[in-house]
Enzyme design. Structure first.
Site, PDB file in Angstrom:
ATOM      1  N   GLY A   1      -5.380 -26.332  45.719  1.00 30.21           N
ATOM      2  CA  GLY A   1      -6.455 -24.981  45.663  1.00 30.21           C
ATOM      3  C   GLY A   1      -7.443 -25.862  46.739  1.00 30.21           C
ATOM      4  O   GLY A   1      -8.218 -25.079  47.377  1.00 30.21           O
TER       5      GLY A   1
ATOM      6  N   GLU B   1      -6.267 -25.237  49.985  1.00 28.23           N
ATOM      7  CA  GLU B   1      -6.330 -23.903  50.315  1.00 28.23           C
ATOM      8  C   GLU B   1      -7.953 -23.350  50.501  1.00 28.23           C
ATOM      9  O   GLU B   1      -7.955 -22.320  51.443  1.00 28.23           O
ATOM     10  CB  GLU B   1      -5.781 -23.120  49.455  1.00 28.23           C
ATOM     11  CG  GLU B   1      -4.271 -23.243  49.004  1.00 28.23           C
ATOM     12  CD  GLU B   1      -3.889 -22.774  47.834  1.00 28.23           C
ATOM     13  OE1 GLU B   1      -4.146 -23.097  46.790  1.00 28.23           O
ATOM     14  OE2 GLU B   1      -2.937 -21.929  47.900  1.00 28.23           O
TER      15      GLU B   1
HETATM   16  N1  CAA Z   1      -7.665 -30.579  37.187  1.00 31.76           N
HETATM   17  C1  CAA Z   1      -8.091 -30.948  36.219  1.00 31.76           C
HETATM   18  N2  CAA Z   1      -8.299 -32.440  36.002  1.00 31.76           N
HETATM   19  C2  CAA Z   1      -7.826 -33.170  36.969  1.00 31.76           C
HETATM   20  C3  CAA Z   1      -7.134 -32.572  38.165  1.00 31.76           C
HETATM   21  C4  CAA Z   1      -7.017 -31.304  38.370  1.00 31.76           C
HETATM   22  N3  CAA Z   1      -6.630 -30.722  39.373  1.00 31.76           N
HETATM   23  N4  CAA Z   1      -7.049 -33.506  39.068  1.00 31.76           N
HETATM   24  C5  CAA Z   1      -7.320 -34.696  38.399  1.00 31.76           C
HETATM   25  N5  CAA Z   1      -8.045 -34.424  37.054  1.00 31.76           N
HETATM   26  C6  CAA Z   1      -8.586 -35.330  36.096  1.00 31.76           C
HETATM   27  C7  CAA Z   1      -7.571 -36.535  35.548  1.00 31.76           C
HETATM   28  O1  CAA Z   1      -6.891 -35.944  34.383  1.00 31.76           O
HETATM   29  C8  CAA Z   1      -8.300 -37.405  35.208  1.00 31.76           C
HETATM   30  O2  CAA Z   1      -8.951 -37.118  33.961  1.00 31.76           O
HETATM   31  P1  CAA Z   1      -9.097 -38.362  32.691  1.00 31.76           P
HETATM   32  O3  CAA Z   1     -10.240 -39.479  33.616  1.00 31.76           O
HETATM   33  O4  CAA Z   1      -9.986 -37.384  31.740  1.00 31.76           O
HETATM   34  O5  CAA Z   1      -8.025 -38.829  32.579  1.00 31.76           O
HETATM   35  C9  CAA Z   1      -9.387 -37.423  36.167  1.00 31.76           C
HETATM   36  O6  CAA Z   1      -9.574 -36.107  36.790  1.00 31.76           O
HETATM   37  C10 CAA Z   1      -8.850 -38.650  37.307  1.00 31.76           C
HETATM   38  O7  CAA Z   1      -7.914 -38.385  37.903  1.00 31.76           O
HETATM   39  P2  CAA Z   1      -6.962 -39.519  38.392  1.00 31.76           P
HETATM   40  O8  CAA Z   1      -6.766 -40.413  37.073  1.00 31.76           O
HETATM   41  O9  CAA Z   1      -5.587 -38.968  38.633  1.00 31.76           O
HETATM   42  O10 CAA Z   1      -7.634 -40.023  39.575  1.00 31.76           O
HETATM   43  P3  CAA Z   1      -7.066 -40.824  40.808  1.00 31.76           P
HETATM   44  O11 CAA Z   1      -8.427 -41.312  41.518  1.00 31.76           O
HETATM   45  O12 CAA Z   1      -6.138 -41.765  40.441  1.00 31.76           O
HETATM   46  O13 CAA Z   1      -6.384 -39.850  41.587  1.00 31.76           O
HETATM   47  C11 CAA Z   1      -6.381 -37.566  42.631  1.00 31.76           C
HETATM   48  C12 CAA Z   1      -7.055 -38.389  42.144  1.00 31.76           C
HETATM   49  C13 CAA Z   1      -5.439 -37.763  43.773  1.00 31.76           C
HETATM   50  C14 CAA Z   1      -7.112 -36.273  42.924  1.00 31.76           C
HETATM   51  C15 CAA Z   1      -5.395 -36.964  41.227  1.00 31.76           C
HETATM   52  O14 CAA Z   1      -5.982 -36.863  40.181  1.00 31.76           O
HETATM   53  C16 CAA Z   1      -4.346 -35.834  41.528  1.00 31.76           C
HETATM   54  O15 CAA Z   1      -3.599 -35.861  42.179  1.00 31.76           O
HETATM   55  N6  CAA Z   1      -4.788 -34.721  40.870  1.00 31.76           N
HETATM   56  C17 CAA Z   1      -4.106 -33.453  40.897  1.00 31.76           C
HETATM   57  C18 CAA Z   1      -4.148 -32.860  42.174  1.00 31.76           C
HETATM   58  C19 CAA Z   1      -3.092 -31.472  42.117  1.00 31.76           C
HETATM   59  O16 CAA Z   1      -2.068 -31.675  41.661  1.00 31.76           O
HETATM   60  N7  CAA Z   1      -3.740 -30.667  42.555  1.00 31.76           N
HETATM   61  C20 CAA Z   1      -2.989 -29.157  42.592  1.00 31.76           C
HETATM   62  C21 CAA Z   1      -3.631 -28.596  41.453  1.00 31.76           C
HETATM   63  S1  CAA Z   1      -2.739 -26.827  41.255  1.00 31.76           S
HETATM   64  C22 CAA Z   1      -3.701 -25.874  42.308  1.00 31.76           C
HETATM   65  O17 CAA Z   1      -4.343 -26.179  42.962  1.00 31.76           O
HETATM   66  C23 CAA Z   1      -2.958 -24.425  42.384  1.00 31.76           C
HETATM   67  C24 CAA Z   1      -3.414 -23.645  43.152  1.00 31.76           C
HETATM   68  O18 CAA Z   1      -2.803 -23.149  44.148  1.00 31.76           O
HETATM   69  C25 CAA Z   1      -4.732 -22.849  43.021  1.00 31.76           C
END
Ligand code: CAA
Length: 694
Positions: A104, A107
């Protein structure tokens, strides 16, 4: 707006700077969406504003939707509405992408009129990893910006691209160190002119044939993947339908997939892996010890693989052997592994040279003196390990972490052989160590908190998924595996053939069943161990090994590999041998349904998992899932053994285990106390973890 607001806005020199601050990753929570929409509306209404810059605080831009909100009732405004509010502004909006713009988050940036990215920024649509597809216009805007085929690749692979690649394919307009300053300059330049929004027609989609060709290849690589199929369908709609209708196709797929249990399982996997990094009971603020240099003792397959992990992470490592000959053999194996990667094109020649340059081979334990972390990877023999740790107490630097890579042995007993048990712990790598993501970090009863924190941190630096385990035979993973292995043999004796047992697991989603795996690893390995321990637990495997059928390496094992050395065919000789053993034991064979085979393989493992959790060997059910997902190929879309148990229903598992125990007389199959309690209370492993986290 107060400082606590996740979205703030300030106007200066005709530019409204909208800032998102929602730590840790600026996920698009309801508050952020609401704040963004209000800020966009305020900027539209303010005559002093000529242009808008959208920026974010912290290390990331926006990491996507707030995944923790999925599965809860939606709170308006939706993300598509929020993005539409930005896109429809008659003043230019420029995204200042300072770090990861994912899902998102990308997006939102696509709904802006232009994008500036920092050189370190990563841009991607990783939704397929969560079992969904981009649901806020990504499948319609990205193809119309960079072309349908390259856009499909980005969303179907789920891997982010670099700022440089994004500039090359037109996703970002500029790459700059100071993204906010560059975005401001660009925004003012655009003010007053025609706004360069993503075209809504087919101008930029590229050739239909190129898209269809890319789609066919992607679908072939990802069979039965509903998210990838939905991405293809949604991008295809960009060719076939007007923009708004394309958005509707995307949204319908998004809602369907989001509400599918497979996506719930993948979300569990995402959070479980992150929760596993939190070590319960660790004093707040415990800092890891610095690790500048590592040493690995034993240059066998495992030791060499572990040394590669350090070199791959840029950490210099000394690989130690007892003789020059063994050392050279070990170094050659490492070099050979890197050479294969170069040949396959996954590693550059100069990167190989750099990595080899970080591995220094030495004969004699004294070479461990310079290391901050020593990993012992010699034979599984307690006497030998104790001798090495006894010597290490004299050789290793004060404060060096002394880790053993044992798969089964008692880490506390090993620790007791040194004068510094607080520095000792287990670092259990999985073979091939340079490939497998799992690292079990075994916490002994004397292990110091900062030693544990160091092993976890180093695990992450080595690109592993580290999970803490207490001390027990086989730790989390192998202790559960032993239940499955024992049951697989029993199923053979009762009427199944290797292919029946393996099929039950491959149909469930494992890449391989236990017998194909055994053939790959070599049946002789465990046979020799059983012989040494005088164990008679695997009569079929023993008979095969005694007949010289060691698996793939002898072209015959549970299967026949004579065709090409790699593809196993069911072997009538093996069927005859199994039938003979059943007869000798007076077991009358019967056809066992696939469902029963699956339950008998998985439920005893879940039962052992419950014991492991009940004993505190694992801190969370999610930790057990993380172990099985990353170390043993458990299919992610079922969430791991304990999450899967919840989805089956714990009372059903209890009832089946009781039947298995009664039929076999094996008391190990009696339901574990924790499993019984949760089933009785109508609770679940997930609820147990949630309670512990709260
Ligand atoms: N939503 C909620 N929490 C999230 C999150 C998200 N999208 N992304 C990360 N977090 C949280 C993690 O759970 C973690 O929480 P804790 O510290 O409590 O465990 C914290 O943020 C830090 O995350 P990481 O440990 O993964 O940190 P990092 O620095 O190693 O990586 C990152 C950062 C690359 C952003 C990685 O967190 C990541 O890949 N996040 C997910 C990205 C993702 O999948 N986005 C798509 C979401 S779905 C979407 O967006 C659908 C749509 O079309 C609307």
């Amino acid at each position: 707006m107060t400082q606590q607001e996740p979205v703030t806005s300030s106007v200066e020199d005709g530019i409204a700077l909208i800032r998102i601050a929602n730590p840790p990753v600026n996920a698009l929570s309801a508050a952020v969406r609401g704040g963004l929409k209000r800020a966009a509306e305020a900027a539209a209404a303010d005559p002093a504003v000529r242009a808008i810059v959208l920026a974010a605080e912290g290390k990331t831009f926006i990491a996507g939707a707030d995944i923790s909100e999925f599965g809860k009732p939606p709170v308006p405004p939706s993300l598509p509405e929020t993005i539409a509010a930005l896109e429809s502004l008659s003043k230019p909006v420029v995204a200042a992408i300072n770090g990861a713009a994912l899902g998102g988050g990308l997006e939102v940036a696509l709904g802006c009129h232009a994008r500036v990215a920092a050189p370190s920024a990563k841009l991607g649509l990783p939704e397929v990893n969560l079992g969904i597809l981009p649901g806020a216009g990504g499948t319609q805007r990205l193809p119309r910006l960079i072309g349908a085929a390259p856009a499909l690749k980005i969303m179907a692979e789920g891997k982010p691209i670099s700022a440089k690649e994004a500039q090359a394919n037109g996703l970002v307009d500029e790459v700059a160190e100071d993204v906010v300053a560059a975005a401001k300059t660009l925004a003012l330049k655009l003010a007053g002119g025609a706004l360069p929004a993503v075209p809504k027609d087919r101008t930029n989609l590229g050739a239909r044939e190129a898209f269809e060709e890319a789609a066919a290849a992607i679908l072939k690589r990802n069979p039965n993947n509903p998210s990838v199929e939905a991405c293809v369908d949604a991008v295809r709609a960009a060719f076939d339908k007007p923009f708004e209708e394309g958005l509707a196709v995307e949204r319908a797929h998004f809602t369907r997939l989001r509400d599918d249990p497979r996506s719930a399982a993948l979300r569990h996997v995402f959070f479980a892996e992150r929760a596993a990094a939190r070590i319960p009971g660790l004093p707040k603020g415990t800092a890891a010890r610095p690790v500048q240099r590592a040493a690995v003792i034993g240059a066998g397959t495992m030791g060499g693989g572990i040394a590669m992990c350090f070199a791959n992470a840029g950490i210099p490592v000394t690989l130690i052997e007892t003789t020059e000959e063994n050392l050279q053999r070990g170094l050659e194996r490492v070099e050979g592994n890197y050479a294969t990667s170069v040949k396959r094109g996954s590693l550059a020649e100069d990167a190989k040279a750099k990595r080899m340059g970080l591995i220094e081979g030495k004969v004699g334990l004294e070479a461990a003196a310079g290391a901050d972390l020593v990993v012992e990877a010699v034979f599984e023999e307690m006497g030998l390990k104790k001798e090495i740790f006894g010597k290490l107490q004299e050789i290793a630097k004060p404060g060096a972490i002394l880790a053993t890579n044992t798969s089964y042995l008692d880490v506390d007993e090993i620790a007791a052989s040194t004068s510094r048990p607080a520095d000792v712990l287990g670092m259990h790598f999985f073979s091939p160590a340079n490939v497998m993501k799992l690292l079990e970090v075994v916490r002994g009863k004397e292990t110091a908190p900062d030693a544990l924190a160091t092993a976890m941190e180093i695990g992450r630096k080595l690109a592993k998924v580290p999970v803490v385990s207490g001390v027990c035979y086989g730790f989390i993973g192998n202790r559960m595996l032993a239940r499955r292995t024992a049951m697989a043999e029993r199923l053979l004796l009762e009427g199944a053939l290797p292919q029946d047992v393996d099929k039950a697991l491959t149909d469930f989603g494992f890449r391989m069943g236990p017998f194909a795996m055994s053939d790959l690893a070599g049946i002789d390995v465990s046979w020799r161990i059983r012989k040494a321990m005088n164990l008679k637990t695997a009569p079929v495997a023993d008979a095969l090994a005694e007949a010289g059928r060691f698996g793939q390496k002898t072209k015959r094992g549970f299967y026949d590999y004579s065709a090409d050395g790699r593809t196993g065919a069911p072997d009538p000789e093996v069927a005859t041998l199994i039938e003979r053993i059943s007869a000798e034991r007076g077991i009358s064979r019967r056809a066992i349904p696939q469902e029963e085979i699956l339950q008998r393989l998985l439920f005893p493992m879940i039962n052992e998992g419950a014991r492991i959790l009940g004993e505190g060997i694992a801190a969370r059910a999610g930790d057990i899932d993380t172990v099985w997902l990353n170390g043993y190929g458990w299919p992610a879309w079922t969430g791991g053994p304990m999450f899967y148990a919840d989805s089956v229903g714990l009372p059903k598992i209890v009832a089946r285990l009781r039947e298995f125990a009664a039929a076999s007389g094996d008391t190990n199959l009696e339901p574990a106390a924790l499993l019984l309690r949760l089933a009785h209370e109508g609770s679940s492993f997930t609820a147990l973890d949630e309670k512990a986290a709260a």
